[in-house]
Design a protein around this motif. Structure first.
Motif, PDB file in Angstrom:
ATOM      1  N   SER A 207       0.667  -1.139   0.044  1.00 61.21           N
ATOM      2  CA  SER A 207      -0.122  -0.032  -0.147  1.00 61.21           C
ATOM      3  C   SER A 207       0.755   1.185   0.042  1.00 61.21           C
ATOM      4  O   SER A 207       1.622   1.341   0.759  1.00 61.21           O
ATOM      5  N   GLY A 208       0.668   2.423  -0.827  1.00 67.14           N
ATOM      6  CA  GLY A 208       1.268   3.490  -0.862  1.00 67.14           C
ATOM      7  C   GLY A 208       2.616   3.384  -1.812  1.00 67.14           C
ATOM      8  O   GLY A 208       2.889   2.241  -2.164  1.00 67.14           O
ATOM      9  N   ILE A 209       3.452   4.378  -1.456  1.00 64.59           N
ATOM     10  CA  ILE A 209       4.667   4.323  -2.127  1.00 64.59           C
ATOM     11  C   ILE A 209       5.841   4.528  -1.125  1.00 64.59           C
ATOM     12  O   ILE A 209       5.799   5.474  -0.680  1.00 64.59           O
ATOM     13  N   VAL A 210       6.516   3.611  -1.045  1.00 59.70           N
ATOM     14  CA  VAL A 210       7.726   3.913  -0.008  1.00 59.70           C
ATOM     15  C   VAL A 210       8.933   3.885  -0.707  1.00 59.70           C
ATOM     16  O   VAL A 210       9.470   2.916  -1.623  1.00 59.70           O
ATOM     17  N   GLN A 211       9.697   4.921  -0.519  1.00 60.45           N
ATOM     18  CA  GLN A 211      10.956   5.200  -0.957  1.00 60.45           C
ATOM     19  C   GLN A 211      12.207   5.119   0.046  1.00 60.45           C
ATOM     20  O   GLN A 211      12.170   5.096   1.229  1.00 60.45           O
ATOM     21  N   VAL A 212      13.332   4.246  -0.469  1.00 63.22           N
ATOM     22  CA  VAL A 212      14.522   4.101   0.239  1.00 63.22           C
ATOM     23  C   VAL A 212      15.405   4.895   0.014  1.00 63.22           C
ATOM     24  O   VAL A 212      16.056   4.672  -1.272  1.00 63.22           O
ATOM     25  N   VAL A 213      16.042   5.917   0.785  1.00 64.51           N
ATOM     26  CA  VAL A 213      16.953   6.838   0.352  1.00 64.51           C
ATOM     27  C   VAL A 213      18.380   6.168   1.085  1.00 64.51           C
ATOM     28  O   VAL A 213      18.490   6.009   2.551  1.00 64.51           O
ATOM     29  N   ILE A 214      19.447   5.801   0.308  1.00 64.25           N
ATOM     30  CA  ILE A 214      20.556   5.461   0.860  1.00 64.25           C
ATOM     31  C   ILE A 214      21.667   6.492   1.183  1.00 64.25           C
ATOM     32  O   ILE A 214      21.721   7.300   0.706  1.00 64.25           O
ATOM     33  N   LEU A 215      21.886   6.524   2.447  1.00 66.99           N
ATOM     34  CA  LEU A 215      22.753   7.571   2.988  1.00 66.99           C
ATOM     35  C   LEU A 215      24.335   6.965   3.365  1.00 66.99           C
ATOM     36  O   LEU A 215      23.983   6.228   4.453  1.00 66.99           O
TER      37      LEU A 215
ATOM     38  N   TRP B 129      26.671   9.637  12.351  1.00 68.57           N
ATOM     39  CA  TRP B 129      28.065  10.382  11.895  1.00 68.57           C
ATOM     40  C   TRP B 129      27.612  11.549  11.214  1.00 68.57           C
ATOM     41  O   TRP B 129      28.288  12.865  11.438  1.00 68.57           O
ATOM     42  N   ASP B 130      26.479  11.697  10.188  1.00 67.92           N
ATOM     43  CA  ASP B 130      26.409  13.116   9.673  1.00 67.92           C
ATOM     44  C   ASP B 130      25.008  13.663   9.736  1.00 67.92           C
ATOM     45  O   ASP B 130      24.087  13.370   8.805  1.00 67.92           O
ATOM     46  N   MET B 131      24.786  14.384  10.666  1.00 66.79           N
ATOM     47  CA  MET B 131      23.355  15.107  11.025  1.00 66.79           C
ATOM     48  C   MET B 131      22.923  15.943   9.721  1.00 66.79           C
ATOM     49  O   MET B 131      21.703  15.844   9.195  1.00 66.79           O
ATOM     50  N   ARG B 132      23.954  16.575   8.955  1.00 65.77           N
ATOM     51  CA  ARG B 132      23.556  17.428   7.992  1.00 65.77           C
ATOM     52  C   ARG B 132      22.981  16.406   6.770  1.00 65.77           C
ATOM     53  O   ARG B 132      22.002  17.159   6.109  1.00 65.77           O
ATOM     54  N   LYS B 133      23.422  15.459   6.598  1.00 66.56           N
ATOM     55  CA  LYS B 133      23.241  14.601   5.402  1.00 66.56           C
ATOM     56  C   LYS B 133      21.667  14.140   5.772  1.00 66.56           C
ATOM     57  O   LYS B 133      20.904  13.927   4.775  1.00 66.56           O
ATOM     58  N   VAL B 134      21.376  13.810   7.030  1.00 60.96           N
ATOM     59  CA  VAL B 134      20.018  13.353   7.352  1.00 60.96           C
ATOM     60  C   VAL B 134      19.012  14.434   7.164  1.00 60.96           C
ATOM     61  O   VAL B 134      17.961  14.053   6.440  1.00 60.96           O
ATOM     62  N   GLU B 135      19.437  15.676   7.357  1.00 62.43           N
ATOM     63  CA  GLU B 135      18.457  16.735   7.326  1.00 62.43           C
ATOM     64  C   GLU B 135      18.111  17.168   5.763  1.00 62.43           C
ATOM     65  O   GLU B 135      17.158  17.433   5.232  1.00 62.43           O
ATOM     66  N   GLN B 136      19.418  17.006   5.336  1.00 71.43           N
ATOM     67  CA  GLN B 136      19.442  17.381   3.675  1.00 71.43           C
ATOM     68  C   GLN B 136      18.233  16.462   2.857  1.00 71.43           C
ATOM     69  O   GLN B 136      17.466  16.891   1.958  1.00 71.43           O
ATOM     70  N   ALA B 137      18.626  15.238   3.414  1.00 70.37           N
ATOM     71  CA  ALA B 137      17.684  13.985   2.968  1.00 70.37           C
ATOM     72  C   ALA B 137      15.979  14.301   3.123  1.00 70.37           C
ATOM     73  O   ALA B 137      15.329  14.321   2.313  1.00 70.37           O
ATOM     74  N   LEU B 138      15.784  14.796   4.412  1.00 71.72           N
ATOM     75  CA  LEU B 138      14.331  15.080   4.920  1.00 71.72           C
ATOM     76  C   LEU B 138      13.969  16.319   3.897  1.00 71.72           C
ATOM     77  O   LEU B 138      12.928  16.294   3.559  1.00 71.72           O
ATOM     78  N   GLU B 139      14.640  17.269   3.731  1.00 68.46           N
ATOM     79  CA  GLU B 139      14.493  18.509   2.765  1.00 68.46           C
ATOM     80  C   GLU B 139      14.196  18.026   1.522  1.00 68.46           C
ATOM     81  O   GLU B 139      13.156  18.628   0.907  1.00 68.46           O
ATOM     82  N   ASN B 140      15.004  17.252   0.839  1.00 67.56           N
ATOM     83  CA  ASN B 140      14.871  16.828  -0.361  1.00 67.56           C
ATOM     84  C   ASN B 140      13.671  15.957  -0.702  1.00 67.56           C
ATOM     85  O   ASN B 140      13.022  16.124  -1.694  1.00 67.56           O
ATOM     86  N   THR B 141      13.337  15.216   0.328  1.00 68.29           N
ATOM     87  CA  THR B 141      12.001  14.371   0.298  1.00 68.29           C
ATOM     88  C   THR B 141      10.643  15.034   0.826  1.00 68.29           C
ATOM     89  O   THR B 141       9.515  14.516   0.667  1.00 68.29           O
TER      90      THR B 141
END
Length: 241
Positions: free
Chosen positions: A18-26, A55-67
């Protein structure tokens, strides 16, 4: 399956339920350590959960922003620092729960205000349906998480091997956990491990079955003898790409 290019890594979309789920690799790095964290995105409800953030908080935040999603939970496969490093600060910042197996909490003593112990009962976060699979071996309370057609394995199973075991009981447990996964998951499941030793995350399980030597053993004693063999350089365990 559809592939999309994102700024930080590769995004996989899975429409198997159900729905569309995306996996973003960090891909996360700290000195010689290389880890993989995964942002699992529910585009229907604009929610996301993250697996083993480090390790990389900014990368997590960027992924949330991008998605364009809000972090709604943190899944931890086990309690080693390179898998939990950002769990507490992320939970505090986004006000979301941290999930870890009850056994791993008892073993590790890990604690956080937002920590919730889990067993093997599935639960959902929006369209993200999470099935925890208990897989001790690398640690006594290790857990894999099955979400749709994706299995997040932490240090239980890699495309090229399996996690270190530190004694005979751990090796026997790892053998049983791998046998359980071989019976439980289907051949086209995508494997997303905590580390890569040559093959990129998202390998199809049918290929891992063919190529991974640790999936070829027929009994726990032979498995343990090989897993605990001398000459393995544990100090360089993380020194891989």
């Amino acid at each position: 399956m559809k592939f999309e290019n994102l700024i930080m890594d590769i995004g996989y979309t899975d429409t198997g339920y159900s729905g569309i789920v995306q996996v973003v690799i960090l891909r996360m790095t700290y000195m010689s350590m290389v880890n993989y964290s995964y942002l699992v995105v529910d585009h229907i409800n604009n929610q996301a959960i993250i697996v083993d953030p480090a390790w990389d908080m900014r990368k997590v935040e960027q992924a949330l922003e991008n998605t364009e999603t809000v972090l709604s939970g943190i899944l931890l496969t086990h309690s080693h620092l390179d898998h939990i490093h950002l769990a507490k600060p992320l939970a505090e910042k986004y006000g979301c729960p941290i999930w870890m197996s009850n056994e791993e909490i008892r073993y590790s003593g890990f604690h956080a205000p937002q920590l919730e112990g889990v067993g093997t009962t599935p639960w959902s976060v929006g369209q993200i349906q999470i099935e925890p699979l208990f897989t001790p071996g690398h640690t006594p309370g290790g857990m894999c998480y099955l979400i749709g057609n994706s299995l997040f394995t932490g240090d239980t199973l890699f495309a090229e091997g399996c996690g270190l075991c530190f004694d005979m009981q751990g090796a026997h447990n790892m053998f049983e956990s791998i046998e359980y996964l071989k019976k439980r998951i289907v051949s086209d499941t995508l494997i997303f491990p905590g580390h890569s030793y040559g093959r990129s995350p998202g390998q199809v399980f049918s290929e891992v079955l063919k190529q991974n030597i640790y999936l070829q053993f027929k009994n726990k004693n032979d498995f343990a003898a090989y897993r605990l063999r001398k000459g393995q350089n544990k100090l360089n365990f993380f020194d891989f790409q």
